[in-house]
Design a protein around this motif. Structure first.
Motif, PDB file in Angstrom:
ATOM      1  N   SER A 161     -24.694 -10.953  65.150  1.00  0.00           N
ATOM      2  CA  SER A 161     -25.418 -11.213  65.074  1.00  0.00           C
ATOM      3  C   SER A 161     -26.272 -10.181  64.455  1.00  0.00           C
ATOM      4  N   LEU A 162     -26.240  -8.857  64.545  1.00  0.00           N
ATOM      5  CA  LEU A 162     -27.048  -8.216  64.173  1.00  0.00           C
ATOM      6  C   LEU A 162     -26.093  -7.754  63.441  1.00  0.00           C
ATOM      7  N   ALA A 163     -25.118  -7.397  62.772  1.00  0.00           N
ATOM      8  CA  ALA A 163     -23.965  -6.838  61.781  1.00  0.00           C
ATOM      9  C   ALA A 163     -24.900  -8.118  60.400  1.00  0.00           C
ATOM     10  N   LYS A 164     -25.599  -9.357  60.690  1.00  0.00           N
ATOM     11  CA  LYS A 164     -26.454 -10.165  59.822  1.00  0.00           C
ATOM     12  C   LYS A 164     -27.482 -10.054  59.333  1.00  0.00           C
ATOM     13  N   LEU A 165     -27.755  -9.585  59.896  1.00  0.00           N
ATOM     14  CA  LEU A 165     -29.188  -8.707  60.017  1.00  0.00           C
ATOM     15  C   LEU A 165     -28.798  -7.468  58.675  1.00  0.00           C
ATOM     16  N   ARG A 166     -28.342  -6.415  59.083  1.00  0.00           N
ATOM     17  CA  ARG A 166     -28.400  -5.787  58.796  1.00  0.00           C
ATOM     18  C   ARG A 166     -28.036  -5.576  57.322  1.00  0.00           C
ATOM     19  N   SER A 167     -26.956  -6.308  57.094  1.00  0.00           N
ATOM     20  CA  SER A 167     -26.327  -7.132  56.063  1.00  0.00           C
ATOM     21  C   SER A 167     -27.335  -7.414  55.038  1.00  0.00           C
ATOM     22  N   ASP A 168     -28.767  -8.224  54.868  1.00  0.00           N
ATOM     23  CA  ASP A 168     -28.682  -8.793  54.635  1.00  0.00           C
ATOM     24  C   ASP A 168     -30.240  -7.859  54.406  1.00  0.00           C
ATOM     25  N   TYR A 169     -30.621  -6.453  55.285  1.00  0.00           N
ATOM     26  CA  TYR A 169     -31.542  -5.594  54.802  1.00  0.00           C
ATOM     27  C   TYR A 169     -31.052  -5.397  53.289  1.00  0.00           C
ATOM     28  N   GLU A 170     -29.249  -4.113  53.662  1.00  0.00           N
ATOM     29  CA  GLU A 170     -29.092  -3.397  53.133  1.00  0.00           C
ATOM     30  C   GLU A 170     -28.381  -4.306  51.860  1.00  0.00           C
ATOM     31  N   ALA A 171     -28.725  -5.761  51.626  1.00  0.00           N
ATOM     32  CA  ALA A 171     -28.542  -6.165  49.820  1.00  0.00           C
ATOM     33  C   ALA A 171     -29.484  -6.235  49.126  1.00  0.00           C
ATOM     34  N   VAL A 172     -30.351  -5.922  50.102  1.00  0.00           N
ATOM     35  CA  VAL A 172     -31.615  -5.788  48.600  1.00  0.00           C
ATOM     36  C   VAL A 172     -31.570  -4.700  48.026  1.00  0.00           C
TER      37      VAL A 172
END
Length: 234
Positions: A161-172
């Protein structure tokens, strides 16, 4: 034929003495028990616990911090945190989840503000870098360092779940880095550049001291000088 006369009903018996109350049985009365002060103030106390846990996990580490330490930091009894969180691990997950969601919201806000000035990709990257330093090192910055260095204590499901949030943050960051690659300002392969940039920025939590002279602006300027090539003269 005449109807038979109705039989008179006996008068109701009136008790001559008040009935005594049933003896106490010692059993818990039906219904939910009265809430404690902590339970009535559940939302605020939960926030206090998460903030205190973030500070202590950052300062002492997850393993060295007890729930008793966290409870004491917010003026609770040692067992009270377990009303709000099932375990210390659940409290750790609340810290890192809150940290990432707050970081995403802050990043979105600064980009929306910057977009009004129609900046070029290098200016956008500086906005992202400066904001990331603020998330890591600014006021109330305990959450993300805890995520970076204590997430090994999370369960596999929590880490996913945390990896998904990190991916959302870095995708920008990806379209900004892509634009810099097209203009020749960023020479490294995109994926490696992203990993190296985040690695360099995140490591600052290990050495940065706010009491020294460097400001977040100084850090952002130095990072930009390291990451990007100077613009080509026309």
């Amino acid at each position: 034929m005449d109807k038979p006369a109705a039989r008179a009903r006996p008068a109701a018996r009136v008790p001559t003495e008040p009935q005594s109350a049933p003896a106490a049985s010692g059993k818990r009365p039906r219904g939910r028990p009265r809430k404690t002060l902590d339970e009535r103030d559940d939302g605020n106390r939960r926030v206090e616990l998460v903030n205190a846990a973030a500070r202590l996990f950052h300062k002492k580490g997850f393993d060295a911090t007890s729930t008793r330490d966290i409870a004491a930091a917010v003026g609770m009894h040692s067992g009270s945190p377990f009303y709000h969180f099932k375990s210390k691990g659940a409290l750790l997950y609340a810290v890192v989840d809150e940290g990432m969601r707050s970081a995403i919201a802050r990043q979105t806000a600064v980009l929306q503000a910057a977009a009004q000035a129609a900046p070029d990709p290098s200016a956008l990257l500086r906005v992202l870098v400066h904001n990331h330093f603020d998330v890591l090192l600014g006021p109330g910055s305990d959450f993300i360092p805890v995520m970076l260095y204590e997430s090994r204590a999370l369960t596999a499901r929590q880490r996913a779940s945390l990896a998904k949030l990190r991916s959302d943050y870095e995708a920008v960051w990806v379209p900004v880095l892509e634009a810099l690659t097209r203009t020749g300002r960023l020479k490294a392969p995109l994926k490696l550049a992203r990993l190296l940039i985040f690695g360099a920025l995140n490591w600052s939590v290990q050495w940065f001291d706010a009491r020294k002279d460097a400001s977040l602006d100084d850090l952002a300027d130095a990072a930009m000088a390291l990451f990007l090539q100077a613009p080509c003269s026309s």
